[in-house]
Design a protein around this motif. Sequence first.
Motif, PDB file in Angstrom:
ATOM      1  N   LEU A   1      -6.015   8.056   2.337  1.00 55.65           N
ATOM      2  CA  LEU A   1      -6.633   7.820   3.401  1.00 55.65           C
ATOM      3  C   LEU A   1      -6.056   8.007   4.683  1.00 55.65           C
ATOM      4  O   LEU A   1      -4.785   7.666   4.867  1.00 55.65           O
ATOM      5  CB  LEU A   1      -7.326   6.424   3.727  1.00 55.65           C
ATOM      6  N   PRO A   2      -6.608   8.894   5.724  1.00 56.29           N
ATOM      7  CA  PRO A   2      -6.013   8.958   7.124  1.00 56.29           C
ATOM      8  C   PRO A   2      -5.634   7.491   7.622  1.00 56.29           C
ATOM      9  O   PRO A   2      -6.710   6.545   7.223  1.00 56.29           O
ATOM     10  CB  PRO A   2      -6.803  10.171   7.678  1.00 56.29           C
ATOM     11  N   VAL A   3      -4.816   7.239   8.570  1.00 56.33           N
ATOM     12  CA  VAL A   3      -4.555   6.091   9.042  1.00 56.33           C
ATOM     13  C   VAL A   3      -5.849   5.258   9.471  1.00 56.33           C
ATOM     14  O   VAL A   3      -5.760   3.945   9.400  1.00 56.33           O
ATOM     15  CB  VAL A   3      -3.316   6.033   9.904  1.00 56.33           C
ATOM     16  N   GLN A   4      -6.665   6.139  10.119  1.00 60.70           N
ATOM     17  CA  GLN A   4      -7.794   5.306  11.053  1.00 60.70           C
ATOM     18  C   GLN A   4      -8.766   4.879   9.962  1.00 60.70           C
ATOM     19  O   GLN A   4      -9.851   4.119  10.506  1.00 60.70           O
ATOM     20  CB  GLN A   4      -8.274   6.379  11.848  1.00 60.70           C
ATOM     21  N   PHE A   5      -8.821   5.268   8.598  1.00 67.20           N
ATOM     22  CA  PHE A   5      -9.704   4.872   7.771  1.00 67.20           C
ATOM     23  C   PHE A   5      -9.189   3.855   6.886  1.00 67.20           C
ATOM     24  O   PHE A   5      -9.832   3.161   5.976  1.00 67.20           O
ATOM     25  CB  PHE A   5     -10.141   6.015   6.703  1.00 67.20           C
TER      26      PHE A   5
ATOM     27  N   TYR B   1      -1.701  18.164   9.165  1.00 67.23           N
ATOM     28  CA  TYR B   1      -1.058  17.789  10.160  1.00 67.23           C
ATOM     29  C   TYR B   1      -1.693  16.442  10.890  1.00 67.23           C
ATOM     30  O   TYR B   1      -0.653  15.816  11.314  1.00 67.23           O
ATOM     31  CB  TYR B   1      -1.622  19.121  11.362  1.00 67.23           C
ATOM     32  N   ASP B   2      -2.982  16.425  10.875  1.00 67.10           N
ATOM     33  CA  ASP B   2      -3.433  14.906  11.522  1.00 67.10           C
ATOM     34  C   ASP B   2      -2.842  13.753  10.738  1.00 67.10           C
ATOM     35  O   ASP B   2      -2.356  12.822  11.248  1.00 67.10           O
ATOM     36  CB  ASP B   2      -4.832  14.942  11.560  1.00 67.10           C
ATOM     37  N   HIS B   3      -2.876  13.940   9.275  1.00 64.88           N
ATOM     38  CA  HIS B   3      -2.236  12.946   8.395  1.00 64.88           C
ATOM     39  C   HIS B   3      -0.990  12.440   8.573  1.00 64.88           C
ATOM     40  O   HIS B   3      -0.614  11.288   8.867  1.00 64.88           O
ATOM     41  CB  HIS B   3      -2.665  13.315   7.102  1.00 64.88           C
ATOM     42  N   VAL B   4      -0.154  13.478   8.628  1.00 65.27           N
ATOM     43  CA  VAL B   4       1.348  13.063   8.733  1.00 65.27           C
ATOM     44  C   VAL B   4       1.545  12.401  10.118  1.00 65.27           C
ATOM     45  O   VAL B   4       2.592  11.824  10.340  1.00 65.27           O
ATOM     46  CB  VAL B   4       2.433  14.196   8.318  1.00 65.27           C
ATOM     47  N   ASN B   5       1.228  13.017  11.053  1.00 70.43           N
ATOM     48  CA  ASN B   5       1.385  12.689  12.359  1.00 70.43           C
ATOM     49  C   ASN B   5       0.750  11.404  12.912  1.00 70.43           C
ATOM     50  O   ASN B   5       1.370  10.585  13.417  1.00 70.43           O
ATOM     51  CB  ASN B   5       0.874  13.906  13.313  1.00 70.43           C
ATOM     52  N   SER B   6      -0.389  11.161  12.355  1.00 70.91           N
ATOM     53  CA  SER B   6      -0.966   9.840  12.803  1.00 70.91           C
ATOM     54  C   SER B   6      -0.267   8.681  12.321  1.00 70.91           C
ATOM     55  O   SER B   6      -0.145   7.765  12.536  1.00 70.91           O
ATOM     56  CB  SER B   6      -2.624   9.746  12.748  1.00 70.91           C
TER      57      SER B   6
ATOM     58  N   LEU C   1       0.898  -1.366   0.019  1.00 69.54           N
ATOM     59  CA  LEU C   1      -0.077   0.032  -0.006  1.00 69.54           C
ATOM     60  C   LEU C   1       0.776   1.364   0.131  1.00 69.54           C
ATOM     61  O   LEU C   1       1.990   1.259   0.666  1.00 69.54           O
ATOM     62  CB  LEU C   1      -0.845   0.003   1.147  1.00 69.54           C
ATOM     63  N   ILE C   2       0.731   1.967  -0.968  1.00 66.16           N
ATOM     64  CA  ILE C   2       1.121   3.441  -1.242  1.00 66.16           C
ATOM     65  C   ILE C   2       0.383   4.341  -0.513  1.00 66.16           C
ATOM     66  O   ILE C   2      -0.731   4.700  -1.045  1.00 66.16           O
ATOM     67  CB  ILE C   2       1.757   3.626  -2.603  1.00 66.16           C
ATOM     68  N   ALA C   3       0.734   5.060   0.487  1.00 62.33           N
ATOM     69  CA  ALA C   3       0.034   5.927   1.262  1.00 62.33           C
ATOM     70  C   ALA C   3       0.642   7.501   1.351  1.00 62.33           C
ATOM     71  O   ALA C   3       1.750   7.497   1.385  1.00 62.33           O
ATOM     72  CB  ALA C   3      -0.263   5.632   2.689  1.00 62.33           C
TER      73      ALA C   3
END
Length: 293
Positions: free
Chosen positions: A108-112, A172-177, A39-41
């Motif tokens: 997708l953000p990590v939680q998704f 910010y949320d994306h890279v941090n999570s 997976l390339i995120a």
Amino acid sequence: MDLPPRPVPFDFHGVSMIKCFTDNWDNIQNFKARTDDILIAAYPKAGTTWVSYILDLLYFGQTCPERQVSVPLHERVPFLEISRPSLSTGKDLADLLPTTPRLIKTHLPVQFIPKSFWEQNSRIVYMARNAKDNAVSYFHFGHMNNVLPDPGEWTTFLTNFMDGKMVFGSWYDHVNSWWEKKQTYSNLHYMFYEDLIEDFGREMEKLCPFLGLSPSVEEKERVSALSAFDRMKQNKMTNFSTVQSMNQKVSAFMRKGIVGDWKNHFTVAQNERFDEDYKQKMKNPLLKFRCEV
């Protein structure tokens, strides 16, 4: 030809999204990942296409040469969550991939992320780009991509970016999570756009062992040459010129591919405000970005 109206973002489980990324939600969440999937995120416009092409070349550049000239990259590396009327969904394209491993991309953000990727211990390559250049690239992309909401003027867009009112949520949320996930999930390789620009060879020395690959010096040089920005920009299989929703007369999908273009967009006042806001939101001392190299 009249273009369809631009979509309006809405709150989706706490993240700003649009319908073409949520309409197929249950199917996406039930996606059956495999142990050998990769997976390339990345957050949008952080170098997803670049990493996708590098991996595609490393795995299939020599074993499937005909695919390189006949199948657009976005079909070789499908976009998992996209779902648009009368087109195959990204999830269906991923299911039908004939390659091993399957290369799949997501914003997708990590939680998704579908839980099967974690259950199967699939490898994930995450690409991150500094917030200022990422914002600029996303702004231009919004103007040329009719699938996205209208970005409006730069001043408005920058405020929305800082407030996290972007499709796929807050940078910010994306890279941090995703960075936090790396601490508990060992099959995650976190890369920085700026590092890859600065020293491609060094980053390959980190990436290839993670992928379990040991390409020859000649092969690495070939991948480096083919994935150079100007080569990709001219290559019809990688420059998204076959995608009708993108108006490349407004702005090229592959625009500049450099570090530091933000200096041509931010006013002094905007930069000061951004830096202050950034300090509040980026508390992790281990996660460091560079806005120039």
